[in-house]
Every structure is written in C-alpha cells, then in structure tokens.
Design an enzyme around this catalytic site. Structure first.
Site, short mmCIF file in Angstrom:
data_model
loop_
_atom_site.label_atom_id
_atom_site.label_comp_id
_atom_site.label_asym_id
_atom_site.label_seq_id
_atom_site.Cartn_x
_atom_site.Cartn_y
_atom_site.Cartn_z
CE LYS A 148 -3.91 1.83 2.67
NZ LYS A 148 -4.95 1.79 3.75
CB SER A 178 -7.97 3.60 2.71
OG SER A 178 -7.22 3.14 3.52
CB SER A 197 -8.37 0.99 5.77
OG SER A 197 -8.97 2.34 5.63
#
Lengths: 478, 96, 491
Positions: free
Chosen positions: C80, C155, C179
């Site tokens: 990420k 996210s 997330s």
C-alpha cells in the site's frame, strides 16, 4: 502624586540538556556540524517516522527537579503542541502540557532583605526547533535541522520575582544547580540556556496581577536586565497614559535596546495540545527515583563547606572556587593529582580569574586540563622555573592547553641554576652598580633588592631567585 | 442542523490548519462540519462522568532509547526531496 | 496451475521445489499487470520489471544457496502506498506527496524484504487512507475486479483489488477504521487487522496514530497467517509496538473449533444490514456450529457511538499528523505564493483533496481552544467505554462474528456525495480499531449482483490465533472464488 508601581516577574527558562543524542532519535547533538548533517527522518519530520524517547533526558529532568525541590510526577506524558513554522519540521512540537515531569518546586536566592524562595511551577521536557538563517540577498530563509530535536527542559517559575536583580540571582542559582548536575553547560550566549521574561506591573499594594507580556530573545544577563527595565517602564507609561497593556509576546532587540510585539494575524496562538499518540507514558518507580536521587552530585553548599573543613581553603576562596562547577572540577582534579590545595586555589583565584576577565570569558569556558596545571606546579616545586616564568607558561596553558614541561623545554625557560655562569653575571652587575654595592656594605640591606632585580633582568628572568640572593650575599660580604 | 458554523469559525480553523478555502469550499465546509458535529453530538447521550479518557489502549509505559549516537549523515538523500534547497539547507520564503 | 492463481504460500513452495523460478513469478505478475491494470488501476507505482527481475534473481540465488528459507521467498508482493519504501515513490495517493521518495523503508516492508519478498509496486488507496472506496485517490479510482462499475472499498482498495485481480500474490494494507477488512470483503479476499502494536508502524505514514495497523491481504487464511508471522514483531523504532508472547500465527492453521465460544452481536445484524450479507454471515456461524463451536447471540452495546468517537479521534490525530505536509521538506509546493503563510496555505489547499481537508478542518476544530474537552476528551472517554464493552464480551466469548460491511461494494460515484452516509458504512469495523483488537475478514459468499460478501471475526487483544483457527476451519468448507476476470488472461 505619582503612583507607586510594583513589577511582577515570572520566568520561562529553556535549558538544552547535555545528552549525546537528540530527545527522540539517535542523531548527535554536537554543535558546529555542517547544516543538516545531524539529521534523520525523525528530526526532520519525514512521513512515517516515529519518536523514541531518550532515557537520559528523563533522568536529567528528574535530577533538575530534585535539585529544585520539585515533586516528581510519577506518571507523566508527552503532548503535541501544534503550530506552523519552518524550523518546526512536523509543525508540532512534542512537549508536555497536562502532566509535566516536575511540579511545585522552588529555589532559594539571596536578596538584600535576606533569603527568598522563588517558586517553580513546573519543569517539562520538550524538543528544540531547528535554526533559521535569513538570506538577504535572495530574500529567503534557510532551515538547518541540526538543532531540531535537541532535548530541552523548560523551567517555569511562579511570578515571584520583583526586580531584575532577583531575576539574575534566580537564573544564576538555576544555572549553577544544573551545571553541578552536568545536565547542561547553560551558556546564555550560545543558547543552551534561554530565558523568556513574563512581566506585569501593578500598583504597589495591589493583590491582583496586571496584564503580562512575554519577552523573548534575551541572550545575556545584561540583556535580561535591560529588557526588564525597558518593559516595566513601557508598561508603566501605558498605564499612566490611561492605556492598557496588551497580553502579547515581544521580541527584544539588544542592539536597539527595545522590544517589539511579535504579532501576526496568522498566529492564532491556539496550540491544540493533545496527548502524543506516538509515545507511551512514563512511569517513575520508587526505585528509579531513588537511583536518580542517589546519583545527585555534591552541590555548592556542601562542596564549599568541605573545601574549608577538609582542604583548609579560606571561606572566601572556597566561595569563588565553587561558584562555577567547572572551576571546582579543575580544582579538585589538580588536588587529586597531589598538589597542595592552597597552591592550586591560588592559581585559580588569581591568574585564572584575571585571564578570564581579560578575555571576557566565563569559568565554564575553561578548557585547560588539570594535569597541565598540576605539572606547572610541579615545575615550580622542583625549582625548574620561577614564578614569573610560571605565570607566562600558565597563560599558554590557559589559552592553548600546552604541556608545560614540553613548553618550558622548547622555549628554554628553565631556571638558570648554573652557579658559575650566574656568578659571572652577578660580578658584572656589581661592577656596573658600585653605588648600590657601597650602600649595602654601608648597612643599607635594602640595596640588595635592586641588585637582585638587575640580575633577574640580565638573565631574562630565568635565574633562580634563591640562588641569586645567596650568591649576591656571598659576594657582597667578601 | 443544531450546529451552525459561522464564517468566523471556518476562517479561524483555516488559519489553524493552514488551509485557504474558496468561497464555495467555505460554504460546503460550513455545512459538512455542522452536520458532522450534529452527528458527533450523539456522544452527549452517553454518561461518561467518572470515565478516564483513554489515549493508549494498552498500559504500556517506559519505552526508551539509550543515549547512543546511531545516525550518520544522510543529508544529500534527504534534501533530494526538498522543493527548494540551498547550501545544504531547506529554502523557504523569508520568515522575518 | 497458473502462477497467478496460486496462493502466496503455494507459489513459495513451487519456487522452493524448483518448479518455477522467482523470475517466472515476477514475469507472470507483470504480464498480468500489463493485461488488466488499465482496467483496475490497483497501482500508483509499478516498479520497472527489470529492477524486479534483478531482485528476483538475487533472491533465487539466496533460495538455491540456502540462505533464504522462508515460505514467501521469491513471491511478488504489492505494498500500500502509505508505507515508506526507500528510493521508491510513496505518495499516500496524494498530490502533496506526488514525487516523494523516502530515504528509508518501513519496518514491516523491510521484514518482508529480508524474508525474500519481491516488491513489484505500490498500491492505490484513498488519499492518506481517508475514505472507504479508494475514490479519493489523486491518481484515479481503483475498480473492483468483480465488476469494474463498483468500488473495491477502501482505503486499502488497491491492495485488495490487486490480490483479487491476481496482479500480485499478496499485499500489505493498513487499517485505521476498517481499511483492510472492508475492501477485503468487497473484493472477496482475506485480510487481517492485527492487535494494535503487533506490526510496527515505523514507516507507515500516519493517519490516526492510535488506530493505524498494517496487516496482510491475501487469497486465503494460510497466506494471511504466514504473512502476519513475517511482518509482526516488536520494533524498538515504534514506541507503541508491543512485545508479544506469541508470533507463531501459522501454528493456528488447524481445523478445530471444538468448544470455541462465538458471540453474534445482535447490534451488528439490525437495521441497515443488507439481507443477503446477513444471510451469508449467519451461514458462517452455522458452519462453525456444525464444526463444534458454541454460537450465541448477545448485545455488545455502544455500537452507534463508535463512529462519532472515531471521527473525533482520527480526525484530531490526522489534523496534527498531516501538518508536516507544508511544502518545505518534501513533496508538492505551490507555484506562486507571496510569503511563508501564503505558501503554506496554497500548498496545502492545492495538495490535499476534499475529504482530507474535511477531516483536517474537523480535527483542528475539535482540538481548538474551548472544544477540546467537549469533543476530544469525551471521545476518548467513549473509547474507554467501548473497550469495556468488548472486555465484557470477551469474558464470555472467544471470538465475535459479524459482517465486515453493511452491504457489498457500492457503485463508483455513489458514496462520496454524502460523507456521513459513507462513514456509516464503517459501523462494524471501527470499534475494533478504537479498542485495539484484532479483526479479520474472510470471504463467505457472493450476492445476487455477483459481488463478494465477507464475514468479520473479531478477537480479544493478542488473540489473532483464535481468529485464524476459526477462519481456517470455515475456509475448509469452501474453495477460493476468483472474479471472472482473473480466470482469463495470460500466464
């Protein structure tokens, strides 16, 4: 009739702690590196970096708290103070608001009316900011983060001081305590000790405080005294003119001898403190506190008494020797090398103090090694050099920390103890000064002093004065 | 909407947060913040008296570093990210 | 079996057995990226293939000479884009960090590298992890591999989409309010949000420091446990890192829930929960019951207070954490400005997107003078009560089972218009972060629209192993379902 005013002063004193590394990262705190060479992701606020607390900072803060009669907060925390400025890389400063490490202390100062306690509201730990250099040519500022993250303690006093003299006495007392602890060198001119003055005035006898201002950028005791005088006058003038004092932060310009308000519509002065989520609380156990207590050094009063009682130093001398930690350290180190305390004390009290004064230096700036002073004293004791030469050599030790043995050798400063050579010189002196010789022989004993002086001059001071005396007497009596 | 956010509040928060909002954004921000605060006011239904505020979930304390230098000089790499630099320093608009 | 279809552990075994090389693995995933990335947009940065292949060769040599023995050596991974990677752009999907190259690597990523991982790219996310759809990214939205008209969740939408679309073997995500768990649910993959302090946050660009945790995103439970075992560990660089007793998460990969007490919180199954999601999650309970678990309904309480408390705490921390983005040290600086404060304001106003600004404004407000007690402290007190509610639940149950999200993935463009409605979608995940608990999402079905459904398992602090055991046991009853688009394409 003019109103009488009383000045009320409280101090916020920032002290840079003498740790090897910064408060939250393993960067060196050493002075004088090239800009930004003592930085890392943590102290430049790189995204993703996290602080880890330097244990030594906590111990220094505890030690200062103990030395100033504070209560040590057994469970304390860090908070974030949020404000934007380029020297503040994260745009928040990690500090302590809600649970500072020390509270409710005091130090005692001497005043003309006797001893007075100045209360300490709190001591908290925080990180220093970086340095901004202003580039006038390019109309920009440059940021160096080498100082960013250097550990500070902020010592916040109660508004207990009433004059610049009290302020200076308080600062000197604090400085000495902290120097004795080895927690900082507390140099105002280098910024390792900084004092912000909170000042208000009120009508004499009033119980309530007036509106206070905070004055920053005070880099010497003189500047502090001048800024206090200036600010109390400014406030009294305002009040006399029927105006109000505005609560604000002011910056002192010591060259222009005036202060100006540091106001900006961009500064809301709303720091939005909240508990620092990246650090865990500090819990101080009884055991840890006892360890720090046990490690507290001998402070000035105890040292002074010991010098008098155990080393036979006169009280006056002991007072001066202990007025600086550095001086006391050198004194003790030279004595530990086997030199007579009184002799060591004389070198420090007379020559060292004179040279400090001549060079506009503080005792904390002393940088010569005790070994070299001890060696110098040995040279005198062994009659290798005389006192006149020794003073000269000491100047070199003071300035450059030279090794006196090598220096004396190299410069050929050894006392002339060759009796034959000396006899020849003295014979010539006697010949050149028949009047003095006659005076002496006529019973004017004092005339010998002049002849000794002439001999010493002729030998450029290298002659052993004892020997000169001896030979002179012998030859005059022949 | 129970929470009415004034222009002054939005401007003040803008100063704190260093955000410059357009007139349109300001109107939207007033609405958004008002609605959010209305929603957050739900917390007032709870009796939290006598409850200690919890910042850390675990009672971990005393995490320290020893006072030992571990970092060297990485200036060139770090400065490579600076929008403007000069003489080994970060260049910013004049601060005085 | 196609390389892309393998789980990370399967691929690691194949490499170790000499059936495929680390370079083959890299090539397979780059080919896959070449084929589908334009439709999915999982990545902000794909590292160039040559660099990855060089790394793969290095690792291959390490495997062959016996220095690299870990289960994931040679397996390609996506990270990420809020985890720092030295020399590789790390943007948080924000304009304000569009060109930022960290000088150091996050501890969790470093641990993967030491275990022989080949990093192939940085995945897309909601800007600064603020969002539930990956639509707030400055670099364009990520699409759901199950149906590109839908969001992947957020996210960590890029990480979950990349795993589902088989553009990497596994990925790391981060979870501040759900997330990892919510996009895992939307993309039909497995994700773990570990107990706070289990994985170092050093190098994770902070959103809400007291809530953020890094965790694995994978195709199955075995992968997730294996990855977690590698990235977890005490880190002296993270003061909030916890010294745990057990890090042997793979030891819990056993089919055994005999006597395990599972609590079903009624509050998680009421109004607002899509019936198809409800049915699928309750089916998980049934399966575990059949396998010997004791399943019981109970009232957890305080569920509706988690979201407001979360938004106060997370926004407050974020407002402070994001102050460092000011155009001075790295990242974006505005072109034209007049003096310092103008530079700050323009840089930040142009550099941050709407959702980030919204949370910074809220966070600055709740911390500002006069509001701190009313909002921030009250939220921290609420957090304490929520923690107590979980403590009470875990006194009775080994794990809690519920949905990860009230619905399956919404369509692109449907969520952002109404922030509060979007925030409500985090209702089942957020309290887990407030209480510092471990949570895990496992795929448990497909709805009538063909979108995946995930079940969430919640454990007491430091009890990931119970979650892994229950998830593994459930997983034995089904096979991994990949989106149709992952069945197609090159190998």
């Amino acid at each position: 009739m003019a109103k009488q005013y009383e000045t009320v002063i409280g101090l916020e004193v920032h002290v840079e702690l003498a740790t090897k590394t910064k408060i939250f990262c393993g960067c060196s705190t050493e002075f004088g590196g090239e800009p930004n060479t003592h930085t890392c992701p943590v102290c430049t606020g790189m995204p993703g970096s996290l602080p880890v607390l330097n244990k030594q900072v906590v111990e220094y803060a505890m030690a200062v708290g103990l030395a100033t009669n504070c209560e040590i907060t057994r469970y304390c925390k860090f908070d974030r103070k949020n404000y934007f400025y380029p020297d503040n890389p994260q745009n928040y400063q990690i500090s302590q608001l809600y649970l500072p490490i020390c509270r409710n202390g005091y130090v005692e100062i001497e005043t003309p009316d006797g001893p007075k306690k100045i209360g300490i509201h709190e001591i908290h730990m925080e990180e220093d900011a970086g340095k901004l250099i202003h580039d006038d040519w390019e109309d920009c500022s440059l940021v160096d983060f080498n100082r960013s993250g250097v550990p500070l303690i902020e010592i916040v006093s109660e508004p207990d001081m009433r004059s610049a003299d009290e302020v200076i006495a308080y600062l000197e007392k604090l400085r000495l305590l902290i120097q004795y602890l080895g927690a900082s060198d507390c140099k105002l001119n280098e910024g390792s000790m900084r004092a912000d003055v909170n000042l208000s005035v009120r009508e004499a006898g009033s119980e309530t405080f007036g509106t206070r201002t905070e004055t920053k950028n005070l880099n010497s005791f003189k500047a502090i005294a001048r800024a206090i005088a200036n600010e109390q006058e400014r406030q009294i003038d305002l009040l006399e003119a029927g105006e109000q004092v505005i609560q604000e932060t002011r910056r002192w310009d010591d060259n222009k001898e005036y202060s100006y308000a540091m106001r900006s519509k961009e500064d809301a002065q709303d720091y939005r403190y909240f508990p620092e989520p990246d650090l865990v609380p500090i819990s101080i156990s009884e055991e840890w506190l006892e360890q720090v207590k046990a490690a507290q050094p001998e402070f000035r009063d105890a040292k002074r008494a010991r010098y008098v009682a155990e080393l036979g130093i006169p009280e006056y001398d002991a007072d001066i020797l202990t007025a600086s930690k550095k001086m006391a350290d050198i004194f003790e180190a030279v004595v530990a090398l086997g030199k007579k305390p009184k002799e060591v004390s004389n070198w420090l009290m007379v020559e060292t103090m004179r040279l400090l004064k001549d060079n506009n230096m503080e005792p904390e700036d002393l940088s010569f090694s005790p070994e070299h002073l001890a060696a110098l004293i040995t040279l005198i004791e062994e009659h290798t050099i005389n006192r006149t030469v020794a003073k000269e050599v000491f100047e070199q030790i003071f300035r450059e920390d030279v090794d006196p043995v090598a220096y004396v050798e190299e410069k050929g400063l050894k006392m002339d103890s060759n009796a034959d050579e000396l006899q020849a010189v003295i014979a010539r002196i006697l010949e050149e000064n028949p009047q003095s010789v006659a005076d002496y022989r006529a019973g004017k004993q004092k005339a010998i002093g002049f002849l000794v002086g002439q001999t010493m001059r002729a030998t450029q001071g290298k002659a052993n004065p004892g020997m000169v005396n001896q030979i002179l007497i012998k030859m005059l009596n022949q | 909407m129970a929470n009415i956010i004034s222009d002054e509040t939005i401007d003040y928060v803008g100063i704190l947060a260093k955000l410059d909002l357009s007139a349109e954004e300001k109107e939207q921000a007033k609405k958004d913040m008002g609605r959010m605060l209305d929603y957050i006011d739900k917390l007032n239904e709870l009796d939290v008296s006598g409850v200690e505020p919890m910042s850390h979930v675990f009672p971990v304390h005393n995490v320290f570093r020893e006072d030992v230098v571990t970092n060297g000089d990485d200036r060139e790499n770090m400065l490579a990210n600076a929008p403007e630099q000069k003489q080994g320093q970060y260049q910013v608009p004049k601060t005085v | 079996m196609k390389i892309n279809h393998m789980t990370a552990v399967e691929l690691g075994k194949a490499i170790k057995a000499g059936k495929v090389t680390a370079a083959d693995a890299v090539n397979a995933f780059y080919d896959r990226i070449g084929l589908v990335e334009q439709d999915i947009n999982s990545y902000v940065t794909v590292i160039d293939r040559e660099t990855a292949l060089r790394k793969a060769e290095e690792i291959q040599a390490g495997i062959e000479n016996g220095t690299l023995t870990g289960p994931l050596a040679g397996v390609p991974v996506a990270i990420k884009d809020n985890m720092c990677t030295a020399g590789v752009k790390t943007t948080c999907s924000s304009k304000i960090l569009y060109n930022f190259e960290p000088t150091y690597t996050a501890t969790a990523v470093e641990k993967l590298e030491r275990a022989g991982a080949v990093i192939i790219g940085k995945t897309n996310m909601d800007e600064f992890a603020m969002g539930s759809t990956t639509e707030t990214s400055y670099f364009g939205e990520t699409k759901n591999p199950w149906n590109p008209a839908h969001v992947p969740g957020g996210s960590s939408g890029g990480s979950c989409a990349a795993v589902a679309a088989e553009e990497c073997a596994y990925a790391l995500g981060s979870d501040t309010g759900g997330s990892i768990r919510q996009p895992s649910s939307f993309c039909g993959v497995t994700g773990i949000k570990p107990t706070y302090g289990t994985v170092s946050r050093y190098g994770l660009i902070a959103y809400g420091s007291s809530l953020d945790q890094i965790g694995p995103v994978s195709k199955d439970v075995t992968d997730a446990a294996t990855i977690l075992e590698i990235i977890a560990g005490y880190d002296p660089k993270d003061s909030t890192s916890v010294k745990r007793e057990d890090y042997d998460f793979t030891a819990a990969l056993t089919e055994d829930v005999q006597g395990m007490k599972i609590g079903i919180p009624r509050d998680y199954f009421g109004e607002g929960l899509n019936p198809e999601v409800k049915a699928a999650v309750l089916q998980v309970a049934n399966v575990l019951k059949e396998k010997g678990a004791v399943v019981e309904e109970f009232d957890l309480g305080l569920v509706e207070y988690a979201i407001p408390a979360y938004y106060v705490i997370a926004s407050a921390e974020a407002s402070s954490n994001l102050e460092r983005f000011d155009g001075v040290k790295y990242g974006y600086r505005t072109e034209n400005y007049n003096g310092l404060h103008d530079m700050y304001k323009k840089t930040r106003s142009e550099g941050f997107g709407a959702e980030v600004k919204r949370r910074i404004m809220l966070g600055s407000f709740v911390l500002s003078s006069g509001y701190y007690d009313a909002y921030y402290l009250r939220a921290l007190r609420t957090k304490a009560l929520i923690k107590q509610a979980f403590d009470a639940a875990f006194a009775k149950y080994d794990i809690i089972l519920g949905p990860a999200a009230p619905t399956t993935a919404p369509k692109l463009g449907e969520s952002l218009a109404d922030p509060i409605q979007m925030y409500l979608g985090d209702i089942y995940t957020i309290s887990v972060n407030l209480a510092g608990l471990p949570g895990m999402t496992v795929p448990c079905g497909i709805d009538s629209k063909g979108l995946p459904i995930g079940a969430q398992l919640i454990g007491n602090c430091f009890e990931e192993k119970k979650l892994i055991r229950a998830a593994y046991t459930f997983e034995q009853t089904r096979t991994y379902q990949r989106p149709a688009m992952a069945e197609e394409g090159v190998d």
